[in-house]
Scaffold this motif. Structure first.
Motif, PDB file in Angstrom:
ATOM      1  N   MET A   1       0.831  -1.181   0.000  1.00  0.00           N
ATOM      2  CA  MET A   1       0.000   0.000   0.000  1.00  0.00           C
ATOM      3  C   MET A   1       0.878   1.247   0.000  1.00  0.00           C
ATOM      4  SD  MET A   1      -2.898  -1.298   2.664  1.00  0.00           S
ATOM      5  CE  MET A   1      -3.931   0.117   2.637  1.00  0.00           C
ATOM      6  N   SER A   2       0.451   2.170  -0.745  1.00  0.00           N
ATOM      7  CA  SER A   2       1.204   3.410  -0.875  1.00  0.00           C
ATOM      8  C   SER A   2       0.849   4.367   0.263  1.00  0.00           C
ATOM      9  CB  SER A   2       0.876   4.005  -2.241  1.00  0.00           C
ATOM     10  OG  SER A   2       0.938   5.374  -2.227  1.00  0.00           O
ATOM     11  N   GLN A   3       1.859   5.026   0.782  1.00  0.00           N
ATOM     12  CA  GLN A   3       1.660   6.008   1.837  1.00  0.00           C
ATOM     13  C   GLN A   3       1.212   7.329   1.229  1.00  0.00           C
ATOM     14  OE1 GLN A   3       1.975   5.550   5.143  1.00  0.00           O
ATOM     15  NE2 GLN A   3       2.379   3.391   4.787  1.00  0.00           N
ATOM     16  N   PRO A   4       0.363   8.080   1.934  1.00  0.00           N
ATOM     17  CA  PRO A   4      -0.004   9.403   1.429  1.00  0.00           C
ATOM     18  C   PRO A   4       1.244  10.287   1.337  1.00  0.00           C
ATOM     19  CG  PRO A   4      -1.332   8.806   3.349  1.00  0.00           C
ATOM     20  CD  PRO A   4      -0.283   7.745   3.169  1.00  0.00           C
ATOM     21  N   SER A   5       1.242  11.171   0.388  1.00  0.00           N
ATOM     22  CA  SER A   5       2.384  12.043   0.182  1.00  0.00           C
ATOM     23  C   SER A   5       2.032  13.469   0.588  1.00  0.00           C
ATOM     24  CB  SER A   5       2.799  12.009  -1.285  1.00  0.00           C
ATOM     25  OG  SER A   5       3.750  13.004  -1.546  1.00  0.00           O
ATOM     26  N   PRO A   6       2.627  13.973   1.682  1.00  0.00           N
ATOM     27  CA  PRO A   6       2.362  15.362   2.072  1.00  0.00           C
ATOM     28  C   PRO A   6       2.745  16.341   0.957  1.00  0.00           C
ATOM     29  CG  PRO A   6       3.483  14.211   3.846  1.00  0.00           C
ATOM     30  CD  PRO A   6       3.490  13.298   2.643  1.00  0.00           C
ATOM     31  N   ALA A   7       3.831  16.061   0.252  1.00  0.00           N
ATOM     32  CA  ALA A   7       4.252  16.942  -0.840  1.00  0.00           C
ATOM     33  C   ALA A   7       3.180  16.982  -1.928  1.00  0.00           C
ATOM     34  CB  ALA A   7       5.588  16.488  -1.418  1.00  0.00           C
ATOM     35  N   ALA A   8       2.586  15.835  -2.232  1.00  0.00           N
ATOM     36  CA  ALA A   8       1.545  15.789  -3.260  1.00  0.00           C
ATOM     37  C   ALA A   8       0.313  16.573  -2.816  1.00  0.00           C
ATOM     38  CB  ALA A   8       1.172  14.348  -3.577  1.00  0.00           C
ATOM     39  N   ASP A   9      -0.030  16.499  -1.543  1.00  0.00           N
ATOM     40  CA  ASP A   9      -1.165  17.272  -1.030  1.00  0.00           C
ATOM     41  C   ASP A   9      -0.905  18.761  -1.154  1.00  0.00           C
ATOM     42  OD1 ASP A   9      -2.478  14.915  -0.380  1.00  0.00           O
ATOM     43  OD2 ASP A   9      -1.866  14.977   1.732  1.00  0.00           O
ATOM     44  N   VAL A  10       0.304  19.178  -0.831  1.00  0.00           N
ATOM     45  CA  VAL A  10       0.665  20.586  -0.957  1.00  0.00           C
ATOM     46  C   VAL A  10       0.640  21.001  -2.419  1.00  0.00           C
ATOM     47  CG1 VAL A  10       2.538  22.254  -0.645  1.00  0.00           C
ATOM     48  CG2 VAL A  10       1.978  20.650   1.190  1.00  0.00           C
ATOM     49  N   TRP A  11       1.169  20.150  -3.295  1.00  0.00           N
ATOM     50  CA  TRP A  11       1.173  20.479  -4.717  1.00  0.00           C
ATOM     51  C   TRP A  11      -0.256  20.618  -5.239  1.00  0.00           C
ATOM     52  CZ3 TRP A  11       4.227  22.856  -7.651  1.00  0.00           C
ATOM     53  CH2 TRP A  11       3.958  22.941  -9.009  1.00  0.00           C
ATOM     54  N   GLU A  12      -1.145  19.759  -4.805  1.00  0.00           N
ATOM     55  CA  GLU A  12      -2.545  19.842  -5.226  1.00  0.00           C
ATOM     56  C   GLU A  12      -3.151  21.186  -4.812  1.00  0.00           C
ATOM     57  OE1 GLU A  12      -5.604  18.549  -7.399  1.00  0.00           O
ATOM     58  OE2 GLU A  12      -3.802  17.374  -7.082  1.00  0.00           O
ATOM     59  N   GLU A  13      -2.851  21.643  -3.620  1.00  0.00           N
ATOM     60  CA  GLU A  13      -3.345  22.947  -3.169  1.00  0.00           C
ATOM     61  C   GLU A  13      -2.727  24.077  -3.993  1.00  0.00           C
ATOM     62  OE1 GLU A  13      -5.365  25.969  -1.289  1.00  0.00           O
ATOM     63  OE2 GLU A  13      -5.789  23.832  -1.305  1.00  0.00           O
ATOM     64  N   LEU A  14      -1.445  23.979  -4.295  1.00  0.00           N
ATOM     65  CA  LEU A  14      -0.808  24.994  -5.124  1.00  0.00           C
ATOM     66  C   LEU A  14      -1.437  25.031  -6.517  1.00  0.00           C
ATOM     67  CD1 LEU A  14       2.934  24.518  -4.158  1.00  0.00           C
ATOM     68  CD2 LEU A  14       1.514  26.518  -3.696  1.00  0.00           C
ATOM     69  N   ARG A  15      -1.699  23.865  -7.091  1.00  0.00           N
ATOM     70  CA  ARG A  15      -2.340  23.793  -8.405  1.00  0.00           C
ATOM     71  C   ARG A  15      -3.701  24.489  -8.354  1.00  0.00           C
ATOM     72  NH1 ARG A  15      -3.504  18.104 -10.400  1.00  0.00           N
ATOM     73  NH2 ARG A  15      -1.352  18.094 -11.097  1.00  0.00           N
ATOM     74  N   TYR A  16      -4.461  24.225  -7.308  1.00  0.00           N
ATOM     75  CA  TYR A  16      -5.779  24.846  -7.155  1.00  0.00           C
ATOM     76  C   TYR A  16      -5.653  26.371  -7.110  1.00  0.00           C
ATOM     77  CZ  TYR A  16     -10.133  26.288  -4.953  1.00  0.00           C
ATOM     78  OH  TYR A  16     -11.304  26.929  -4.665  1.00  0.00           O
ATOM     79  N   GLN A  17      -4.686  26.860  -6.373  1.00  0.00           N
ATOM     80  CA  GLN A  17      -4.481  28.301  -6.272  1.00  0.00           C
ATOM     81  C   GLN A  17      -4.075  28.902  -7.618  1.00  0.00           C
ATOM     82  OE1 GLN A  17      -5.311  30.183  -3.695  1.00  0.00           O
ATOM     83  NE2 GLN A  17      -5.940  28.352  -2.568  1.00  0.00           N
ATOM     84  N   VAL A  18      -3.252  28.187  -8.379  1.00  0.00           N
ATOM     85  CA  VAL A  18      -2.864  28.661  -9.710  1.00  0.00           C
ATOM     86  C   VAL A  18      -4.090  28.740 -10.606  1.00  0.00           C
ATOM     87  CG1 VAL A  18      -1.620  28.026 -11.836  1.00  0.00           C
ATOM     88  CG2 VAL A  18      -0.461  27.914  -9.618  1.00  0.00           C
ATOM     89  N   GLU A  19      -4.919  27.701 -10.580  1.00  0.00           N
ATOM     90  CA  GLU A  19      -6.116  27.696 -11.420  1.00  0.00           C
ATOM     91  C   GLU A  19      -7.053  28.852 -11.084  1.00  0.00           C
ATOM     92  OE1 GLU A  19      -7.693  23.757 -10.976  1.00  0.00           O
ATOM     93  OE2 GLU A  19      -6.156  22.896 -12.280  1.00  0.00           O
TER      94      GLU A  19
END
Length: 95
Positions: A1-19
């Motif tokens: 099982m893959s562990q959640p990635s804090p970096a990926a969560d942050v990147w997702e928020e950054l992407r949302y802000q860019v959009e």
């Protein structure tokens, strides 16, 4: 099982802000806007990180919580969709 990635969560928020802000005038100019209007999000992110900010594919993949082949595929989509973005891309070495 893959562990959640804090970096990926942050990147997702950054992407949302860019959009949210992509329609506003930005210091990145129309080039960044074209990325996000003309490409799928992963491709746009890959181009921004690897070609505009100079991250290595492995670094971008880790930041985005993806595997390196996903970044390479995103860059390939960008090359086909927006050929002018290929300027400045790193050439691959021949085996």
């Amino acid at each position: 099982m893959s562990q959640p990635s804090p970096a990926a969560d942050v990147w997702e928020e950054l992407r949302y802000q860019v959009e949210l802000r992509v329609e506003e005038a930005s210091p990145g100019g129309p080039g960044v806007t074209a990325l996000y209007y003309g490409l799928p999000a992963t491709s746009a992110d890959s181009v921004l990180l690897c070609r505009r900010l100079g991250l290595q594919i492995d670094e971008a993949a880790e930041l985005m919580g993806l595997e390196p082949p996903a970044i390479e595929a995103g860059l390939g989509v960008a090359d086909r969709a927006l050929p002018r973005l290929a300027v400045g891309r790193r050439r691959r070495r021949n085996p």
